[in-house]
Design an enzyme around this catalytic site. Structure first.
Site, PDB file in Angstrom:
ATOM      1  CG  ASN A  62      -0.450  -0.233   2.521  1.00  0.00           C
ATOM      2  OD1 ASN A  62       0.562  -0.899   2.681  1.00  0.00           O
ATOM      3  ND2 ASN A  62      -1.103   0.299   3.524  1.00  0.00           N
ATOM      4  CD  GLU A  64      -1.165   4.899   4.484  1.00  0.00           C
ATOM      5  OE1 GLU A  64      -0.646   5.747   5.243  1.00  0.00           O
ATOM      6  OE2 GLU A  64      -1.845   3.925   4.890  1.00  0.00           O
ATOM      7  CD  GLU A  75      -5.414  -5.879  -0.680  1.00  0.00           C
ATOM      8  OE1 GLU A  75      -4.869  -4.747  -0.663  1.00  0.00           O
ATOM      9  OE2 GLU A  75      -6.128  -6.292   0.237  1.00  0.00           O
ATOM     10  CB  CYS A 112     -10.945  -2.529   1.024  1.00  0.00           C
ATOM     11  SG  CYS A 112     -10.440  -1.960  -0.611  1.00  0.00           S
ATOM     12  CB  CYS A 115      -8.961  -4.653  -3.161  1.00  0.00           C
ATOM     13  SG  CYS A 115      -7.807  -3.283  -2.899  1.00  0.00           S
TER      14      CYS A 115
HETATM   15  N1  THU Z   1      -5.192  -1.293   2.898  1.00  0.00           N
HETATM   16  C1  THU Z   1      -4.683  -2.150   1.973  1.00  0.00           C
HETATM   17  O1  THU Z   1      -3.586  -1.941   1.441  1.00  0.00           O
HETATM   18  N2  THU Z   1      -5.413  -3.235   1.653  1.00  0.00           N
HETATM   19  C2  THU Z   1      -6.617  -3.539   2.199  1.00  0.00           C
HETATM   20  O2  THU Z   1      -7.234  -4.520   1.807  1.00  0.00           O
HETATM   21  C3  THU Z   1      -7.191  -2.712   3.253  1.00  0.00           C
HETATM   22  C4  THU Z   1      -6.478  -1.459   3.551  1.00  0.00           C
HETATM   23  C5  THU Z   1      -4.399  -0.116   3.252  1.00  0.00           C
HETATM   24  C6  THU Z   1      -4.962   1.201   2.797  1.00  0.00           C
HETATM   25  C7  THU Z   1      -4.312   2.154   3.761  1.00  0.00           C
HETATM   26  O3  THU Z   1      -3.017   2.464   3.292  1.00  0.00           O
HETATM   27  C8  THU Z   1      -4.159   1.322   5.029  1.00  0.00           C
HETATM   28  O4  THU Z   1      -4.277  -0.024   4.640  1.00  0.00           O
HETATM   29  C9  THU Z   1      -5.172   1.636   6.108  1.00  0.00           C
HETATM   30  O5  THU Z   1      -6.459   1.548   5.614  1.00  0.00           O
END
Ligand code: THU
Length: 158
Positions: A62, A64, A75, A112, A115
């Site tokens: 991930n 940000e 994902e 989530c 995704c």
């Molecule tokens: N996040 C993911 O990378 N994948 C998921 O399935 C759920 C959330 C990340 C997004 C954000 O950077 C952090 O987790 C907190 O939500």
């Protein structure tokens, strides 16, 4: 009127040693990919690893951004990278793992909804089921296809 029910099946493992060799490699790649997360805001590091039909493993983490919605999940980072690099390869399996407070989460992190919808479309494009492996330090959950984690997939544009 008819009441209907959806039943979802999945397999729970106690550790990566119980996985097949190729799933173990993928699970370990997802855990390793958490190190590449850029998470100055959540400090929640997610890694994803995809096994492609051409044998390649593509990872993502991930990313940000100060403008929060501009960031992206692990994902989708992995899937978009895989599709951009190898557009003709099907995604056979995707593993994900999450690290919170420096530790692999004991209960697997689950993807989530956004995704899951993207997984559904690449599964359809690849014309074969995409297995989803959610890796925790105490449990691992394996689903045979995206449909099992996203009932009522949006596909009305087809
Ligand atoms: N996040 C993911 O990378 N994948 C998921 O399935 C759920 C959330 C990340 C997004 C954000 O950077 C952090 O987790 C907190 O939500």
């Amino acid at each position: 009127m008819t009441d209907k029910k959806i039943i979802i099946s999945y397999t729970e493992y106690d550790n990566t040693g119980e996985l097949s060799a190729q799933d173990r490699i993928l699970a370990e790649a997802a855990v390793k990919a958490t190190r590449n997360a850029y998470t100055p805001y959540s400090h929640f590091n997610v890694g994803a690893a995809i096994r492609l039909s051409n044998g390649e493993i593509v990872t993502g983490a991930n990313q940000e951004n100060m403008a929060y919605p501009s960031g992206l999940c692990a994902e989708r980072t992995a899937m978009f990278h895989a599709s951009a690099q190898y557009p003709d390869a099907a995604m056979e399996a995707l593993a994900l793992a999450a690290v919170k407070n420096g530790e692999l989460c004991p209960v697997p992190a689950t993807p989530c909804g956004a995704c899951r919808q993207v997984m559904a479309e690449y599964q359809d494009r690849g014309n074969r089921p995409m297995e989803i492996i959610m890796v925790g330090s105490e449990k691992i959950w394996k689903f045979s296809r995206v449909d099992d984690i996203l009932p009522f997939i949006f596909d009305s544009l087809k």
